[in-house]
Design a protein around this motif. Sequence first.
Motif, PDB file in Angstrom:
ATOM      1  N   GLY A 159       0.443  -1.295   0.130  1.00  0.00           N
ATOM      2  CA  GLY A 159      -0.360  -0.282   0.015  1.00  0.00           C
ATOM      3  C   GLY A 159       0.803   1.149   0.255  1.00  0.00           C
ATOM      4  N   SER A 160       1.998   1.124   1.034  1.00  0.00           N
ATOM      5  CA  SER A 160       2.787   2.212   0.743  1.00  0.00           C
ATOM      6  C   SER A 160       3.359   3.086  -0.503  1.00  0.00           C
ATOM      7  CB  SER A 160       3.922   2.320   1.935  1.00  0.00           C
ATOM      8  OG  SER A 160       2.948   2.085   2.723  1.00  0.00           O
ATOM      9  N   ALA A 161       3.919   1.680  -1.258  1.00  0.00           N
ATOM     10  CA  ALA A 161       4.562   2.187  -2.232  1.00  0.00           C
ATOM     11  C   ALA A 161       3.457   1.908  -3.599  1.00  0.00           C
ATOM     12  CB  ALA A 161       5.074  -0.076  -2.880  1.00  0.00           C
ATOM     13  N   LEU A 162       2.816   1.756  -3.613  1.00  0.00           N
ATOM     14  CA  LEU A 162       1.278   2.400  -4.075  1.00  0.00           C
ATOM     15  C   LEU A 162       1.714   4.315  -3.683  1.00  0.00           C
ATOM     16  CD1 LEU A 162      -0.935   2.043  -6.165  1.00  0.00           C
ATOM     17  CD2 LEU A 162      -2.653   1.119  -4.145  1.00  0.00           C
ATOM     18  N   VAL A 211       0.839   9.674  -5.546  1.00  0.00           N
ATOM     19  CA  VAL A 211       0.856  11.077  -5.163  1.00  0.00           C
ATOM     20  C   VAL A 211       2.176  11.435  -6.077  1.00  0.00           C
ATOM     21  CG1 VAL A 211       2.027  12.226  -3.297  1.00  0.00           C
ATOM     22  CG2 VAL A 211       0.656  10.440  -2.542  1.00  0.00           C
ATOM     23  N   ARG A 212       3.022  10.967  -6.202  1.00  0.00           N
ATOM     24  CA  ARG A 212       4.014  11.620  -7.251  1.00  0.00           C
ATOM     25  C   ARG A 212       3.447  11.907  -8.382  1.00  0.00           C
ATOM     26  NH1 ARG A 212       8.634   7.565  -9.734  1.00  0.00           N
ATOM     27  NH2 ARG A 212       7.338   5.906 -10.330  1.00  0.00           N
ATOM     28  N   ARG A 213       2.463  11.485  -9.081  1.00  0.00           N
ATOM     29  CA  ARG A 213       1.712  12.204 -10.461  1.00  0.00           C
ATOM     30  C   ARG A 213       1.084  12.890  -9.963  1.00  0.00           C
ATOM     31  NH1 ARG A 213       3.139   7.676 -13.489  1.00  0.00           N
ATOM     32  NH2 ARG A 213       4.100   6.045 -12.504  1.00  0.00           N
ATOM     33  N   LEU A 238       6.443  14.236  -0.080  1.00  0.00           N
ATOM     34  CA  LEU A 238       5.837  13.848  -0.686  1.00  0.00           C
ATOM     35  C   LEU A 238       4.430  14.861   0.354  1.00  0.00           C
ATOM     36  CD1 LEU A 238       5.938  11.304  -3.315  1.00  0.00           C
ATOM     37  CD2 LEU A 238       7.243  13.676  -3.633  1.00  0.00           C
ATOM     38  N   GLY A 239       4.507  14.876   1.296  1.00  0.00           N
ATOM     39  CA  GLY A 239       3.525  15.538   1.719  1.00  0.00           C
ATOM     40  C   GLY A 239       2.509  14.843   2.710  1.00  0.00           C
ATOM     41  N   PRO A 293       7.403   9.317 -12.717  1.00  0.00           N
ATOM     42  CA  PRO A 293       6.378   8.849 -13.141  1.00  0.00           C
ATOM     43  C   PRO A 293       6.246   8.674 -14.715  1.00  0.00           C
ATOM     44  CG  PRO A 293       5.893  11.421 -12.480  1.00  0.00           C
ATOM     45  CD  PRO A 293       7.617  10.624 -12.442  1.00  0.00           C
ATOM     46  N   ASP A 294       6.752   8.396 -15.559  1.00  0.00           N
ATOM     47  CA  ASP A 294       6.422   8.969 -17.527  1.00  0.00           C
ATOM     48  C   ASP A 294       7.553   7.534 -18.141  1.00  0.00           C
ATOM     49  OD1 ASP A 294       5.482  11.465 -16.791  1.00  0.00           O
ATOM     50  OD2 ASP A 294       7.454  12.744 -17.415  1.00  0.00           O
TER      51      ASP A 294
END
Length: 534
Positions: free
Chosen positions: A20-23, A28-30, A126-127, A423-424
């Motif tokens: 869940g944390s990795a997801l 969030v970075r997206r 990442l906030g 993320p790209d």
Amino acid sequence: MSDPHPRTIDVLVVGAGPAGSALAIDLVRRGLDVRVVDRSPHAFDGSRAKGVQPRSLEVLEDLGALDDVLAGGSVYPRLGLHAGPLAVPWRMFPHKEATPDVPYPNTLLIPQFRTDRALHARLGELGREIEFGRELTDLTQDEDTVVATVSATGGAGGTEEIFARYAVGADGGSSTVRKKLGIGFVGTTHDSDRVLIVDAPVTGLARDRWHMWPRRGGRLIGACPLPGSDMFQWMIRLGPDEEPPADRDDIQRRIHDHTRDRRIQLHGIRWTSVFRPNIRLAERYGRGRVLLVGDAAHVHPPAGAQGLNTGVQDGYNLGWKLAQVLAGADAALLDTYEAERQPIAAGVLGLSTGKWGGIAELDPSSMKRGEDEQQLALTYHGGPLAPADGMRTGTLRAGDRAPDAELLGADGGLRLFDAFRGPDFTAVAYGPGAARRLDDLDWPTAGAGLKRLTVGPAAADGLAFSDPRHTLRRAYGLTGDTLLLIRPDGYVAHIATRDLLTSTRTAVRAMTPQTRSRTMSRQSRVHPRSGTAE
């Protein structure tokens, strides 16, 4: 799409373990609006899953959590198989040197609580913070929205309804999310085959070995030193009718009776758990707007260090697909999550089950670990995003892991993984003909962007990067002009050795929203001086 509810978030993640944390980090970075809730009052504090495989290390590097993980772990020590007064050394993991295509070739030993905290720290950067002490009690959905009812586990804080466009259950083998969806969990639980796991500071035992004391009938005690501490993780296989020892003195006595070594002394108990080998796989990986990752979708015996790693890679596979669909891609892209990941979990279940059974029979080969466990060779080839009849190179097919390589630009070297990071998507054009075709490839105005990388075998090609040591050419099996499209999760989306532009455009359509512009800002070219996208 307009908000179906004024407080609607993009994704609710239920469960703050590694999957869940990795997801959540990936989402969030997206730029997505994400909440993560977990029914536990605080972060997990036990060792439990303690092996992080090479492919997962690559994932953690991309997600920005690798430095903390490496700082909290170490390479695995040799086994010390105790037979009477002798301890026979046995190398479980062959040590390998890093190569240009495989930067992290060895499995890392790290207690799970440190892996969890590294991921949580990255999410905090990442906030986003984990909302601990928040338990899912109900879950409904319609065509547009998931409604999750969440209650405070401590009694304070009341009940809240969370509205989300999608929800993901990462809440473990007893997943409430999976049960609310009515999805079957097929397999077995061996209640008579139990293992007591104990984290305890220890004296009288060398820390340069993973100690094992095997006995006939599958009776086994193991003690693995946990890096950066004075603790060992003890694994005590219980008899069918044996009550687990409950306190330090009882556990100490059980260890002495089995090992016949009274020099071993436990100093307190930090964490204990009774493990029952589960071998289960969810019949589906989701329903409607709710999906499953990690142990909520598959649970494994402990042998081979597969469960945590498979879960992290579930999240890594799902994150970019959720973001693309939220940006306007066809919702059928989410169907490829189950199609790609469920067969992987089924294969891993077979691997870890075989290893666990071999340990019970004292089969030395079951204690060996190699390429199968490291998950570098896992492939989605033949799946819905990587048709089996597609083009290939001398070493790769669509769906395979994209290897690392060392390139040379105007201002120095560049790791290919550094170009992939983020993320790209990444397009790699090898050769001047492919570079010209890449210039003509348009890209959607919404969703993940595209980084463009042009490479030639030598600097004289006039392309941004050269491959003077042929690390790209060898790892990717390149012989001539080739256009490669790499997915955001580091797998090869498409290989074009002929009909470069048309075939690549066809592959792109299955993974992206359909609004396109040749002048959009999310297109970027990897700069030869900085090695970063512009």
